[in-house]
Motif scaffolding. Sequence first.
Motif, PDB file in Angstrom:
ATOM      1  N   VAL A  20      33.187   3.665  -2.976  1.00  0.00           N
ATOM      2  CA  VAL A  20      33.586   3.175  -4.299  1.00  0.00           C
ATOM      3  C   VAL A  20      32.374   3.123  -5.235  1.00  0.00           C
ATOM      4  O   VAL A  20      32.478   3.440  -6.424  1.00  0.00           O
ATOM      5  CB  VAL A  20      34.300   1.812  -4.189  1.00  0.00           C
ATOM      6  N   ILE A  21      31.216   2.764  -4.686  1.00  0.00           N
ATOM      7  CA  ILE A  21      29.986   2.799  -5.496  1.00  0.00           C
ATOM      8  C   ILE A  21      29.717   4.236  -5.959  1.00  0.00           C
ATOM      9  O   ILE A  21      29.406   4.483  -7.128  1.00  0.00           O
ATOM     10  CB  ILE A  21      28.790   2.255  -4.673  1.00  0.00           C
ATOM     11  N   GLN A  22      29.879   5.167  -5.045  1.00  0.00           N
ATOM     12  CA  GLN A  22      29.681   6.586  -5.396  1.00  0.00           C
ATOM     13  C   GLN A  22      30.707   7.031  -6.442  1.00  0.00           C
ATOM     14  O   GLN A  22      30.380   7.748  -7.393  1.00  0.00           O
ATOM     15  CB  GLN A  22      29.803   7.432  -4.125  1.00  0.00           C
ATOM     16  N   MET A  23      31.958   6.600  -6.267  1.00  0.00           N
ATOM     17  CA  MET A  23      33.004   6.943  -7.237  1.00  0.00           C
ATOM     18  C   MET A  23      32.634   6.446  -8.632  1.00  0.00           C
ATOM     19  O   MET A  23      32.795   7.162  -9.624  1.00  0.00           O
ATOM     20  CB  MET A  23      34.343   6.312  -6.824  1.00  0.00           C
TER      21      MET A  23
ATOM     22  N   GLY B   2      26.264  20.080   5.089  1.00  0.00           N
ATOM     23  CA  GLY B   2      27.378  20.239   4.153  1.00  0.00           C
ATOM     24  C   GLY B   2      27.793  19.002   3.397  1.00  0.00           C
ATOM     25  O   GLY B   2      28.152  19.069   2.221  1.00  0.00           O
ATOM     26  N   THR B   3      27.807  17.863   4.065  1.00  0.00           N
ATOM     27  CA  THR B   3      28.196  16.615   3.401  1.00  0.00           C
ATOM     28  C   THR B   3      27.241  15.514   3.823  1.00  0.00           C
ATOM     29  O   THR B   3      27.647  14.452   4.287  1.00  0.00           O
ATOM     30  CB  THR B   3      29.651  16.232   3.723  1.00  0.00           C
ATOM     31  N   LEU B   4      25.977  15.800   3.631  1.00  0.00           N
ATOM     32  CA  LEU B   4      24.942  14.881   4.097  1.00  0.00           C
ATOM     33  C   LEU B   4      24.991  13.541   3.361  1.00  0.00           C
ATOM     34  O   LEU B   4      25.432  13.452   2.213  1.00  0.00           O
ATOM     35  CB  LEU B   4      23.561  15.524   3.938  1.00  0.00           C
ATOM     36  N   THR B   5      24.550  12.506   4.066  1.00  0.00           N
ATOM     37  CA  THR B   5      24.265  11.201   3.471  1.00  0.00           C
ATOM     38  C   THR B   5      22.883  10.795   3.971  1.00  0.00           C
ATOM     39  O   THR B   5      22.380  11.365   4.939  1.00  0.00           O
ATOM     40  CB  THR B   5      25.270  10.128   3.924  1.00  0.00           C
ATOM     41  N   LYS B   6      22.301   9.797   3.336  1.00  0.00           N
ATOM     42  CA  LYS B   6      20.975   9.338   3.800  1.00  0.00           C
ATOM     43  C   LYS B   6      21.037   8.889   5.258  1.00  0.00           C
ATOM     44  O   LYS B   6      20.100   9.141   6.025  1.00  0.00           O
ATOM     45  CB  LYS B   6      20.478   8.209   2.899  1.00  0.00           C
ATOM     46  N   GLU B   7      22.108   8.224   5.636  1.00  0.00           N
ATOM     47  CA  GLU B   7      22.254   7.768   7.030  1.00  0.00           C
ATOM     48  C   GLU B   7      22.328   8.982   7.961  1.00  0.00           C
ATOM     49  O   GLU B   7      21.766   8.988   9.047  1.00  0.00           O
ATOM     50  CB  GLU B   7      23.534   6.924   7.197  1.00  0.00           C
TER      51      GLU B   7
ATOM     52  N   VAL C 136      25.301   9.435  -2.965  1.00  0.00           N
ATOM     53  CA  VAL C 136      25.160   9.090  -4.375  1.00  0.00           C
ATOM     54  C   VAL C 136      23.862   9.652  -4.975  1.00  0.00           C
ATOM     55  O   VAL C 136      23.784   9.906  -6.176  1.00  0.00           O
ATOM     56  CB  VAL C 136      25.293   7.554  -4.551  1.00  0.00           C
ATOM     57  N   ALA C 137      22.870   9.890  -4.131  1.00  0.00           N
ATOM     58  CA  ALA C 137      21.593  10.403  -4.639  1.00  0.00           C
ATOM     59  C   ALA C 137      21.715  11.809  -5.236  1.00  0.00           C
ATOM     60  O   ALA C 137      20.874  12.235  -6.018  1.00  0.00           O
ATOM     61  CB  ALA C 137      20.536  10.401  -3.529  1.00  0.00           C
ATOM     62  N   GLU C 138      22.743  12.533  -4.848  1.00  0.00           N
ATOM     63  CA  GLU C 138      22.917  13.870  -5.420  1.00  0.00           C
ATOM     64  C   GLU C 138      24.000  13.891  -6.498  1.00  0.00           C
ATOM     65  O   GLU C 138      24.391  14.968  -6.971  1.00  0.00           O
ATOM     66  CB  GLU C 138      23.224  14.903  -4.313  1.00  0.00           C
ATOM     67  N   ALA C 139      24.464  12.710  -6.896  1.00  0.00           N
ATOM     68  CA  ALA C 139      25.605  12.631  -7.819  1.00  0.00           C
ATOM     69  C   ALA C 139      25.323  13.340  -9.143  1.00  0.00           C
ATOM     70  O   ALA C 139      26.159  14.116  -9.632  1.00  0.00           O
ATOM     71  CB  ALA C 139      25.988  11.171  -8.067  1.00  0.00           C
TER      72      ALA C 139
ATOM     73  N   THR D  41      31.142   7.655 -14.011  1.00  0.00           N
ATOM     74  CA  THR D  41      30.329   7.347 -15.192  1.00  0.00           C
ATOM     75  C   THR D  41      29.534   8.573 -15.635  1.00  0.00           C
ATOM     76  O   THR D  41      29.466   8.900 -16.829  1.00  0.00           O
ATOM     77  CB  THR D  41      29.384   6.165 -14.864  1.00  0.00           C
ATOM     78  N   LEU D  42      28.937   9.260 -14.671  1.00  0.00           N
ATOM     79  CA  LEU D  42      28.184  10.478 -14.995  1.00  0.00           C
ATOM     80  C   LEU D  42      29.098  11.554 -15.577  1.00  0.00           C
ATOM     81  O   LEU D  42      28.713  12.291 -16.498  1.00  0.00           O
ATOM     82  CB  LEU D  42      27.499  11.027 -13.737  1.00  0.00           C
ATOM     83  N   ALA D  43      30.282  11.662 -15.044  1.00  0.00           N
ATOM     84  CA  ALA D  43      31.210  12.677 -15.540  1.00  0.00           C
ATOM     85  C   ALA D  43      31.539  12.423 -17.008  1.00  0.00           C
ATOM     86  O   ALA D  43      31.627  13.359 -17.812  1.00  0.00           O
ATOM     87  CB  ALA D  43      32.479  12.690 -14.692  1.00  0.00           C
ATOM     88  N   ASN D  44      31.711  11.170 -17.356  1.00  0.00           N
ATOM     89  CA  ASN D  44      31.946  10.853 -18.758  1.00  0.00           C
ATOM     90  C   ASN D  44      30.737  11.212 -19.608  1.00  0.00           C
ATOM     91  O   ASN D  44      30.866  11.798 -20.685  1.00  0.00           O
ATOM     92  CB  ASN D  44      32.276   9.363 -18.904  1.00  0.00           C
ATOM     93  N   GLN D  45      29.568  10.859 -19.111  1.00  0.00           N
ATOM     94  CA  GLN D  45      28.319  11.137 -19.833  1.00  0.00           C
ATOM     95  C   GLN D  45      28.149  12.640 -20.080  1.00  0.00           C
ATOM     96  O   GLN D  45      27.727  13.047 -21.166  1.00  0.00           O
ATOM     97  CB  GLN D  45      27.195  10.584 -18.969  1.00  0.00           C
TER      98      GLN D  45
END
Lengths: 262, 262, 262
Positions: free
Chosen positions: A70-73, C63-68, A45-48, A78-82
């Motif tokens: 789901v949090i990432q989704m 390629g599909t990194l996460t913080k974890e 999510v940090a790179e969303a 929301t960002l996509a709408n913005q």
Amino acid sequence: MQIDMLNKVRGQNPVVLNVANFVTVQDVANALNAIGASPIMSKEVAEAEEMVKMAGSVTINLGTLTKEQVIQMRTIGTLANQFHKPVVLDPVAVGAVHYRLETALDLLASFPVSIIRGNAGEIAALGGFDWRAHGIDAGTGSGNLDQITKQTATKFHCVVIASGATDTISDGKTVAHIYNGTSLFQAHVGSGDMLSSIVAAFAAVCDDPYAAAQAATLIFAATGEKLALDQPALGPGTFGSHLMDYLNKLQTTDFDQIARFD
Amino acid sequence: MQIDMLNKVRGQNPVVLNVANFVTVQDVANALNAIGASPIMSKEVAEAEEMVKMAGSVTINLGTLTKEQVIQMRTIGTLANQFHKPVVLDPVAVGAVHYRLETALDLLASFPVSIIRGNAGEIAALGGFDWRAHGIDAGTGSGNLDQITKQTATKFHCVVIASGATDTISDGKTVAHIYNGTSLFQAHVGSGDMLSSIVAAFAAVCDDPYAAAQAATLIFAATGEKLALDQPALGPGTFGSHLMDYLNKLQTTDFDQIARFD
Amino acid sequence: MQIDMLNKVRGQNPVVLNVANFVTVQDVANALNAIGASPIMSKEVAEAEEMVKMAGSVTINLGTLTKEQVIQMRTIGTLANQFHKPVVLDPVAVGAVHYRLETALDLLASFPVSIIRGNAGEIAALGGFDWRAHGIDAGTGSGNLDQITKQTATKFHCVVIASGATDTISDGKTVAHIYNGTSLFQAHVGSGDMLSSIVAAFAAVCDDPYAAAQAATLIFAATGEKLALDQPALGPGTFGSHLMDYLNKLQTTDFDQIARFD
């Protein structure tokens, strides 16, 4: 039917950002690449925000959701709408799993989407219609799929694609149908997920999501049909690899003779 | 040998729920689909109960386990027992990685399983026998594989399949062998994982896990053998896609001439 | 050019541990297996030490990194240094996503790596050069790629491979080029990831990372080129499955006629 939208995809090579189903993610990436788009998948999510800004459109696939995803989704939607990027939602298995239906409805209440692409059982579930789904498969429900698709589109103020042997597409006002296809799509896991992301690629190059949904669905369905006609010995595995070849090589004129829609 | 169990799988189209190895998940889903079952993969424990209720059987694959996934495995395994759904455990790399062996033994102490399917090195490790495994591969241990398989089955009160060039299967009382196969299975990553989930598909339509294990293993091994015989130019990549075609098209009568077992 | 290093890989069958990109993980595992190495993928930091000890080398793919996953990458990278196992870093999309660039630079500051393998846009970003990347693709930057590769190698005290139509490889002192290849590599998602892990397989059997990088890159590029020449009808999908066959079957003498490098 704007079949030449395919040339716009190839000319613009849009980046399609995918919150992906890990079962089918390689097929989806290859299908996007083959047809002329540039796939990127993200889990963090940090790179969303950077990802959404870079993307021409976004696909959110519920296929193997987790609470974290789901949090990432929600963030990406929301960002996509913005940033005015079209969002395609693929509500995998909402027809069979109540938890997923609730999650999909929550997401749809959090941010508007441009297009929903699912099988009949999934679209019926979202629309609140009765249907008997079978796992990830459409199941054996009956009902007026035109009405179901149209009313689901109205309910969510978006375009809805109920894909299957015949693809039914509606913007809530009219209903379009694509009659192309092959039963090998059902035999190969990931066909629906590929279609959802290809629809997003088309939506990235066209301001009209209804036109993008129709063109993408027709081209995907007719590509599979042409492949099955050209190479009748293919089974579900070899169909999968040859489908990438065909998505890559077919030209708009290849569809002149076989496109069937109304 | 109940080869016609294949027709029951195709007739009933059982939903097989997989806690999957992300390396091979697409192959597993396609193999299940090809042979006539309905695959579903889940990562979210919140949907575990719905998933288990919907499923005919469950496969738990340790291939790329995480602590979070182990919690999900324990939940799903316990629910599967509660709802009387057979569980197949695939203990990937327990022969090479002590952490995985401990995890597998913990899981097996938490809930009974119907069938364990691994390579010789993995089965030997679970049974407490000495063996030299090599990463995810069986390795070069020696020992009486019949005894190892039988005693491991006795230890865990389940059916055990030690798959390899010859597949050794035991319920703790007798030992069966499948002599079919092709070296291409070893050359294609995911062959073992596909077999585990196909075994689950057969266990979903048959109350006798020993009979299901034998029929599924024979049909999978013989399908690969027939493919390698029919198309001797295949390498490990093209074998993978054609295997899906063959899992989809072969009929029980295709095995009459080639099935070799005792 | 030590083309016979391929025989060392096949003779020693090194275990290559991968912190993987979930989009391409199946292709990477199959490519490693096909060429003669033994792939293992891990997601759980608790097994990191055992995995590193067992491995001949390590590939870390962003390629599909996460913080974890970044925590796991740091742990595995540090352990690999401690146990003297070569590390290959694949900095996917650092040319397009600032968050990834920061993460890659953080990782490179935490533990030294033997080899970095990326496309031109990714290598330029790591080196601090200006370049216009496009999502996961190299993009259309211009600049002296020899200088960029060499200076990036100097900056990180490692070997750098900037792969593309021509592959540029440097140890910070000299620059080597591989001229083999086929445009099908770009059309098939995962080609770069496969190369990174194959480079790790070669680094596992050779103490000189510069020699390993050159041999692995040449063999991978020339395998694809030979396949495209032998089977000109292949598209991006069928190329993917046949590539595994060719990685498995080609012998060092097959490269005599086609290898082009300096």
